[in-house]
Motif scaffolding. Structure first.
Motif, short mmCIF file in Angstrom:
data_model
loop_
_atom_site.label_atom_id
_atom_site.label_comp_id
_atom_site.label_asym_id
_atom_site.label_seq_id
_atom_site.Cartn_x
_atom_site.Cartn_y
_atom_site.Cartn_z
N HIS A 79 -68.40 75.45 11.08
CA HIS A 79 -67.55 76.35 10.36
C HIS A 79 -68.90 75.95 9.36
O HIS A 79 -68.97 74.56 9.28
CB HIS A 79 -66.58 75.81 10.26
N HIS A 129 -61.48 80.96 18.25
CA HIS A 129 -60.30 79.98 18.85
C HIS A 129 -59.30 81.01 20.26
O HIS A 129 -58.62 81.07 19.14
CB HIS A 129 -59.60 78.77 17.34
N ASP A 142 -61.73 84.99 13.34
CA ASP A 142 -60.38 83.74 13.65
C ASP A 142 -59.65 82.90 14.71
O ASP A 142 -59.47 84.31 15.62
CB ASP A 142 -60.30 83.43 11.74
N HIS A 198 -67.76 81.57 8.49
CA HIS A 198 -66.69 82.02 6.75
C HIS A 198 -67.66 82.08 6.26
O HIS A 198 -67.58 82.90 5.37
CB HIS A 198 -66.07 80.79 7.07
N HIS A 226 -66.35 84.95 15.99
CA HIS A 226 -65.98 83.56 15.54
C HIS A 226 -64.59 83.85 15.92
O HIS A 226 -63.43 84.88 15.39
CB HIS A 226 -67.00 83.51 14.56
ZN ZN Z 1 -62.92 78.62 13.32
#
Ligand code: ZN
Length: 440
Positions: free
Chosen positions: A219, A73, A307, A256, A71
């Motif tokens: 998320h 970005h 993340d 998460h 996961h």
């Molecule tokens: Zn995230």
């Protein structure tokens, strides 16, 4: 007469991450057409295979599967260090979203290139990404030869990439269709979170995923305040709420999953929802510590993720393995709840499940040659008793001296072989100046 192969690698130690977690000392691997042709004891493999070119015979230290970032970005590399030490909602709404509104596809592509190179140089070969203007990320992934599952983030409000939900959905559909069949780029549907969408948007995302046969990533239960908001708006906790909309299941990756009660855990496990665990981001934003040992004990499928680089602040999966293996011990006040093999499993085999790409994450004949090597001459990796321990507790990621994807060497001894890193650094410097001048 030895059989020809493209590359012949010898390894002082080889972690296969196969079903039996086989570790071979003095190993070798023959690679052809991007796949692992054969592996085993060095003497046997070197006698049976010969590389097509002498320079393709490589002597390496610790060889293991490329790590998988479940996961991220990726283009948030552009925002690294821009705002720190704040709670999630304040950090996101006051500092991150305002800058992201001004990003262009060219900036997103440069940020993604930087993220890909950061991951390649620290031993990650595949990742799952959710960001704005994701087509630009796909171009970067394609250019750097990484593997990724990508998706335009879907919000319940306009994003820099689309003005209406219909337009956002069409963007995902077009992207899915235009990248379908690509060997290294896959597309998924990515509604951002419960607190940035509504039941109608989530229902439309689910329909799109079913129609186009795509994974969903969202998320979920990142903080206690998300739970409180969800209870107020929808009279349910996040996991039961998503389940009531039909969004949980093996097609979905929930990122998460920090704020879970016992019933939430049962729902996630029973629906076989994939889970991504981000220990460093959760620590930095003080979101909490996900109940990973309890989830694992119940059979949950879990991968590790970094993340975004603005909440971590790096994309180094060796750091995540080390943090994961440590943080659960101190939460439970029990050093036995998370061992090094489990940490490595989450960053390899668990990640492969989270990407819906089960042939990744292990080194087995017939599977892709996506592997990395650590330089065992590094002082922090000496002496060697247990390579799994070194990979998780002693390595930093900066000992990675080779990264290979589909049998192609992308990184060797500090050099990127497929990308103009100097040119990229210049572009990143210019973007930083622009953000400082026009946004901050
Ligand atoms: Zn995230």
């Amino acid at each position: 007469m030895p059989q020809l192969c493209d590359h012949l690698l010898t390894a002082d130690w080889l972690l296969t991450q196969d079903e039996n977690r086989t570790v071979i000392q003095d190993a070798a691997i023959a690679i052809s057409n991007g796949l692992i042709q054969s592996l085993g004891p060095r003497a046997d493999i070197v006698a049976a295979y010969s590389p097509s070119r002498p320079e393709n015979f490589l002597r390496l230290g610790l060889v293991m599967p490329g790590l998988i970032n479940s996961h991220t970005h990726i283009s948030m590399t552009l925002l690294r260090g821009l705002a720190d030490d704040l709670p999630l909602m304040e950090w996101l709404t006051k500092h991150i979203f305002p800058v992201e509104q001004k990003l262009t596809p060219e900036m997103v592509e440069m940020g993604a290139l930087l993220g890909c190179l950061e991951m390649i140089s620290t031993g990650t070969t595949a990742f799952q990404d959710m960001y704005l203007m994701e087509t630009a990320v796909a171009r970067a992934v394609d250019a750097t030869c990484m593997k990724a599952v990508l998706g335009e983030v879907i919000f319940g409000f306009p994003s820099p990439a689309y003005t209406t939900l219909d337009a956002g959905r069409n963007l995902v559909r077009e992207m899915a269709r235009s990248w379908r069949g690509h060997p290294r780029v896959r597309v998924a549907v990515k509604p951002h979170a419960i607190y940035t969408t509504d039941p109608d948007i989530l229902g439309q995302c689910l329909r799109l995923a079913r129609e186009e046969d795509l994974m969903i990533e969202i998320h979920l239960a990142e903080t206690a305040s998300e739970t409180a908001q969800c209870l107020e708006r929808f009279k349910a906790r996040p996991a039961p709420y998503l389940n009531s909309l039909g969004l949980l299941g093996p097609r979905t990756l929930a990122a998460h999953v920090v704020d879970l009660d016992d019933n939430d855990i049962d729902i996630l496990v029973n629906t076989k929802t994939r889970l991504a665990h981000m220990p460093e981001s959760n620590m930095k934003l003080a979101s909490g510590i996900a109940r990973i040992p309890e989830l694992l004990a119940k059979g949950a499928v879990i991968g590790l993720g970094a993340d975004g680089a603005a909440s971590n602040n790096n994309l180094n999966m060796f750091g995540e393995m080390a943090s994961c293996a440590r943080v659960h011990k101190v939460r439970a006040m029990d050093p036995t709840v998370m061992d090094s093999q489990t940490g490595l499993d989450l960053a390899t085999l668990g990640g492969a499940q989270c990407l819906g790409w089960p042939e990744l994450g292990s080194l087995i004949p017939g599977r892709p040659a996506d592997l990395i090597a650590l330089d065992l001459n590094s002082p922090n990796l000496q002496p060697m008793y247990n390579p799994v321990s070194h990979a998780v507790y002693a390595a930093t990621g900066h000992e990675v001296c080779l990264t290979m994807i589909d049998g192609e060497i992308l990184y060797r001894d500090g050099r990127f072989l497929k990308t103009d890193y100097e040119g990229l650094l210049k572009e990143i410097g210019e973007i930083r100046q622009w953000i400082q001048k026009h946004v901050l």
